[in-house]
Design an enzyme around this catalytic site. Structure first.
Site, PDB file in Angstrom:
ATOM      1  N   GLU A 145     -12.148   1.094  17.460  1.00  0.00           N
ATOM      2  CA  GLU A 145     -13.166   0.992  16.409  1.00  0.00           C
ATOM      3  C   GLU A 145     -14.040  -0.244  16.547  1.00  0.00           C
ATOM      4  OE1 GLU A 145     -10.536   0.822  12.878  1.00  0.00           O
ATOM      5  OE2 GLU A 145     -11.383  -1.163  12.510  1.00  0.00           O
ATOM      6  N   ILE A 191       0.838  -1.202   0.000  1.00  0.00           N
ATOM      7  CA  ILE A 191       0.000   0.000   0.000  1.00  0.00           C
ATOM      8  C   ILE A 191       0.873   1.252   0.000  1.00  0.00           C
ATOM      9  CG2 ILE A 191      -1.708   1.318   1.332  1.00  0.00           C
ATOM     10  CD1 ILE A 191      -2.766  -1.461   2.333  1.00  0.00           C
ATOM     11  N   PHE A 233     -10.575  -0.169   2.140  1.00  0.00           N
ATOM     12  CA  PHE A 233     -10.474  -1.382   1.300  1.00  0.00           C
ATOM     13  C   PHE A 233     -11.695  -1.565   0.407  1.00  0.00           C
ATOM     14  CE2 PHE A 233     -13.699  -4.311   2.939  1.00  0.00           C
ATOM     15  CZ  PHE A 233     -14.131  -3.590   4.042  1.00  0.00           C
ATOM     16  N   ASP A 291      -8.982   6.457   8.891  1.00  0.00           N
ATOM     17  CA  ASP A 291      -9.925   5.428   8.437  1.00  0.00           C
ATOM     18  C   ASP A 291     -10.018   4.327   9.493  1.00  0.00           C
ATOM     19  OD1 ASP A 291     -11.657   4.245   6.397  1.00  0.00           O
ATOM     20  OD2 ASP A 291     -10.106   2.713   6.206  1.00  0.00           O
ATOM     21  N   THR A 320      -4.528   5.158   7.678  1.00  0.00           N
ATOM     22  CA  THR A 320      -5.462   4.178   7.096  1.00  0.00           C
ATOM     23  C   THR A 320      -4.967   2.771   7.406  1.00  0.00           C
ATOM     24  OG1 THR A 320      -4.292   4.171   4.979  1.00  0.00           O
ATOM     25  CG2 THR A 320      -6.147   5.693   5.172  1.00  0.00           C
ATOM     26  N   SER A 321      -4.076   2.646   8.396  1.00  0.00           N
ATOM     27  CA  SER A 321      -3.471   1.333   8.645  1.00  0.00           C
ATOM     28  C   SER A 321      -4.187   0.588   9.769  1.00  0.00           C
ATOM     29  CB  SER A 321      -1.983   1.513   8.937  1.00  0.00           C
ATOM     30  OG  SER A 321      -1.353   0.269   8.871  1.00  0.00           O
ATOM     31  N   ARG A 322      -3.828   0.864  11.005  1.00  0.00           N
ATOM     32  CA  ARG A 322      -4.544   0.288  12.150  1.00  0.00           C
ATOM     33  C   ARG A 322      -4.584   1.353  13.247  1.00  0.00           C
ATOM     34  NH1 ARG A 322      -6.304  -2.820   9.140  1.00  0.00           N
ATOM     35  NH2 ARG A 322      -6.275  -5.110   9.176  1.00  0.00           N
ATOM     36  N   HIS A 376     -13.279   2.636   8.472  1.00  0.00           N
ATOM     37  CA  HIS A 376     -12.544   1.482   7.939  1.00  0.00           C
ATOM     38  C   HIS A 376     -13.108   1.052   6.573  1.00  0.00           C
ATOM     39  CE1 HIS A 376      -9.678  -1.806   9.486  1.00  0.00           C
ATOM     40  NE2 HIS A 376      -9.670  -1.811   8.165  1.00  0.00           N
ATOM     41  N   GLN A 377     -13.163   2.011   5.681  1.00  0.00           N
ATOM     42  CA  GLN A 377     -13.723   1.729   4.356  1.00  0.00           C
ATOM     43  C   GLN A 377     -12.676   1.815   3.244  1.00  0.00           C
ATOM     44  OE1 GLN A 377     -16.356   5.518   4.015  1.00  0.00           O
ATOM     45  NE2 GLN A 377     -15.641   5.182   1.933  1.00  0.00           N
TER      46      GLN A 377
HETATM   47  P1  NAI Z   1       2.764  -4.867   3.677  1.00  0.00           P
HETATM   48  O1  NAI Z   1       3.109  -5.996   4.572  1.00  0.00           O
HETATM   49  O2  NAI Z   1       2.884  -5.028   2.195  1.00  0.00           O
HETATM   50  O3  NAI Z   1       3.664  -3.592   4.086  1.00  0.00           O
HETATM   51  C1  NAI Z   1       3.876  -3.197   5.418  1.00  0.00           C
HETATM   52  C2  NAI Z   1       5.230  -2.505   5.455  1.00  0.00           C
HETATM   53  O4  NAI Z   1       5.407  -1.979   6.774  1.00  0.00           O
HETATM   54  C3  NAI Z   1       6.383  -3.472   5.168  1.00  0.00           C
HETATM   55  O5  NAI Z   1       7.229  -2.926   4.171  1.00  0.00           O
HETATM   56  C4  NAI Z   1       7.098  -3.567   6.524  1.00  0.00           C
HETATM   57  O6  NAI Z   1       8.501  -3.751   6.408  1.00  0.00           O
HETATM   58  C5  NAI Z   1       6.764  -2.203   7.117  1.00  0.00           C
HETATM   59  N1  NAI Z   1       6.955  -2.140   8.560  1.00  0.00           N
HETATM   60  C6  NAI Z   1       6.769  -3.121   9.480  1.00  0.00           C
HETATM   61  N2  NAI Z   1       7.087  -2.669  10.706  1.00  0.00           N
HETATM   62  C7  NAI Z   1       7.501  -1.394  10.542  1.00  0.00           C
HETATM   63  C8  NAI Z   1       7.989  -0.403  11.436  1.00  0.00           C
HETATM   64  N3  NAI Z   1       8.149  -0.663  12.748  1.00  0.00           N
HETATM   65  N4  NAI Z   1       8.317   0.796  10.935  1.00  0.00           N
HETATM   66  C9  NAI Z   1       8.207   1.060   9.613  1.00  0.00           C
HETATM   67  N5  NAI Z   1       7.747   0.165   8.713  1.00  0.00           N
HETATM   68  C10 NAI Z   1       7.403  -1.052   9.184  1.00  0.00           C
HETATM   69  O7  NAI Z   1       1.308  -4.423   4.078  1.00  0.00           O
HETATM   70  P2  NAI Z   1       0.260  -3.596   3.210  1.00  0.00           P
HETATM   71  O8  NAI Z   1      -0.541  -4.503   2.366  1.00  0.00           O
HETATM   72  O9  NAI Z   1       0.940  -2.454   2.564  1.00  0.00           O
HETATM   73  O10 NAI Z   1      -0.715  -3.070   4.379  1.00  0.00           O
HETATM   74  C11 NAI Z   1      -0.236  -2.182   5.379  1.00  0.00           C
HETATM   75  C12 NAI Z   1      -1.266  -2.118   6.482  1.00  0.00           C
HETATM   76  O11 NAI Z   1      -2.439  -1.467   5.996  1.00  0.00           O
HETATM   77  C13 NAI Z   1      -1.790  -3.498   6.963  1.00  0.00           C
HETATM   78  O12 NAI Z   1      -0.945  -4.041   7.959  1.00  0.00           O
HETATM   79  C14 NAI Z   1      -3.124  -3.154   7.527  1.00  0.00           C
HETATM   80  O13 NAI Z   1      -2.990  -2.873   8.906  1.00  0.00           O
HETATM   81  C15 NAI Z   1      -3.527  -1.871   6.791  1.00  0.00           C
HETATM   82  N6  NAI Z   1      -4.690  -2.064   5.916  1.00  0.00           N
HETATM   83  C16 NAI Z   1      -5.765  -1.237   6.077  1.00  0.00           C
HETATM   84  C17 NAI Z   1      -6.885  -1.375   5.289  1.00  0.00           C
HETATM   85  C18 NAI Z   1      -8.075  -0.467   5.414  1.00  0.00           C
HETATM   86  O14 NAI Z   1      -9.142  -0.770   4.841  1.00  0.00           O
HETATM   87  N7  NAI Z   1      -7.978   0.654   6.108  1.00  0.00           N
HETATM   88  C19 NAI Z   1      -6.957  -2.439   4.275  1.00  0.00           C
HETATM   89  C20 NAI Z   1      -5.736  -3.206   4.136  1.00  0.00           C
HETATM   90  C21 NAI Z   1      -4.659  -3.032   4.948  1.00  0.00           C
END
Ligand code: NAI
Length: 333
Positions: free
Chosen positions: A264, A156, A299, A259, A233-235, A296-297
């Site tokens: 939540e 992302i 996605f 988000d 938009t992460s957690r 949380h929309q």
């Molecule tokens: P991903 O696993 O491809 O990327 C996560 C990145 O964060 C990786 O490059 C990792 O090395 C890095 N990371 C891990 N710990 C770290 C730290 N302490 N400091 C800096 N970087 C760190 O995951 P992706 O697919 O990009 O998703 C990221 C997050 O987005 C998910 O974990 C999820 O929580 C959130 N998400 C939110 C959605 C929503 O609808 N709001 C939908 C999908 C994901």
């Protein structure tokens, strides 16, 4: 497999049933409640449970799932912070997830929050409907030339890098591992402190882990530029909500787009419009004109839901036929 699907919304059922007809033969039973200690008995006798972001797959729930004969937890999301992986492993319960469905959906929503906050679209919408065509208070800034800080450059984060580079922004990144794709796009990897001190916009795309819990606390906010735009938009728990409320009150944070929210689980995905809001912290966030929250929309696109449903059922089919799955998550990483 026979699968108990928890936290079912009409759109979950629609996309999962469709995906099941397109090449799978799982027996899907849909339950509206979330999976938790009070509802876990519904899963008794099912081979697998299918869960989402706010289902509580903790040790107590996993123990009961194992007792009831459940051997697999299929997350229909990427994050797995709500699953006790160590206990799952000890009990021999496989946990599978959807590591990638549409990073574009989340990245594009992230940018929608940035643009809404910058150009005050949320306020303009109401003003125009109220016959108020004054522009005072709606002043924005050009994104071109601004510095955007991306924390976490996985699937992302790198898409956000791509979009922001398209806007002509300077992009600073921080991650445990540099992503060559982000570097090819012209992003620069820096320390977290440098990112905080130079970014006009800070956007969070790392997972929630013990290391990233409250990554954005009072100390981090103090290191940011005055008037910074913060987007999450992460957690939710990556951000200490009390600290960002103080930051908003002092003006240190100039814009906040969320988000996701720490608490939540008690709010999102439900229609609570007839109920008094009991979360005073969330209620305080809603009072700021420079805060935009979505539930949380990020996605939530058709493309993402199709992909989530397909991968979720592929994961279960693979577990059934091979006894393992490429999208299995384990406590050892
Ligand atoms: P991903 O696993 O491809 O990327 C996560 C990145 O964060 C990786 O490059 C990792 O090395 C890095 N990371 C891990 N710990 C770290 C730290 N302490 N400091 C800096 N970087 C760190 O995951 P992706 O697919 O990009 O998703 C990221 C997050 O987005 C998910 O974990 C999820 O929580 C959130 N998400 C939110 C959605 C929503 O609808 N709001 C939908 C999908 C994901």
């Amino acid at each position: 497999m026979n699968v108990a699907v928890f936290s079912t919304k009409p759109y979950d059922e629609q996309f999962l049933v469709q995906a099941n007809q397109d090449g799978h033969s799982h027996e899907l039973v849909f339950f509206e409640p979330r999976l938790n200690a009070a509802t876990v008995t519904l899963a008794k006798g099912f081979d697998a449970v299918c869960v989402f972001v706010n289902d509580q797959v903790d040790a107590a729930v996993l123990e009961q799932l194992a007792e009831g004969g459940t051997r697999a937890v299929a997350l229909r999301c990427a994050g797995f912070n709500n699953v006790d992986l160590k206990t799952a492993q000890r009990l021999g319960i496989d946990v599978v997830r959807v590591p990638a469905y549409s990073p574009y959906a989340v990245a594009e929503h992230t940018v929608a929050l940035m643009l809404t906050l910058n150009r005050q679209i949320h306020r303009a919408y109401h003003r125009i409907r109220d016959g108020n065509f004054a522009l005072d208070g709606l002043l924005g800034f050009d994104l071109r030339g601004r510095t955007v800080g991306i924390v976490g450059t996985g699937q992302i984060g790198v898409e956000v890098v791509r979009i922001m580079r398209g806007f002509g922004c300077r992009v600073l990144c921080h991650d445990l591992h540099a992503n060559p794709e982000a570097q090819q796009l012209g992003a620069e990897y820096v320390t977290l402190d440098t990112l905080f001190s130079q970014a006009d916009i800070v956007s969070l795309h790392c997972p929630l882990t013990p290391d990233t819990h409250h990554l954005i606390d009072a100390a981090a906010v103090a290191k940011m530029k005055t008037g910074v735009m913060l987007i999450n938009t992460s957690r939710g728990a990556i951000v200490d909500t009390a600290a960002i409320i103080e930051g908003l009150k002092s003006g240190q944070i100039g814009y906040l787009g969320l988000d996701v929210y720490e608490e939540e689980g008690d709010l999102f995905f439900e229609d609570l419009s007839n109920i008094v809001l009991k979360d005073d912290v969330f209620a305080r966030l809603l009072t700021f004109p420079n805060v935009v929250i979505t539930g949380h929309q990020a996605f939530f696109t058709r493309n993402a839901l199709e992909s989530i449903a397909r991968t979720t059922l592929d994961n279960l089919t693979e577990l059934e036929s091979r006894g393992t799955c490429v999208n299995r998550v384990s406590a050892s990483g």
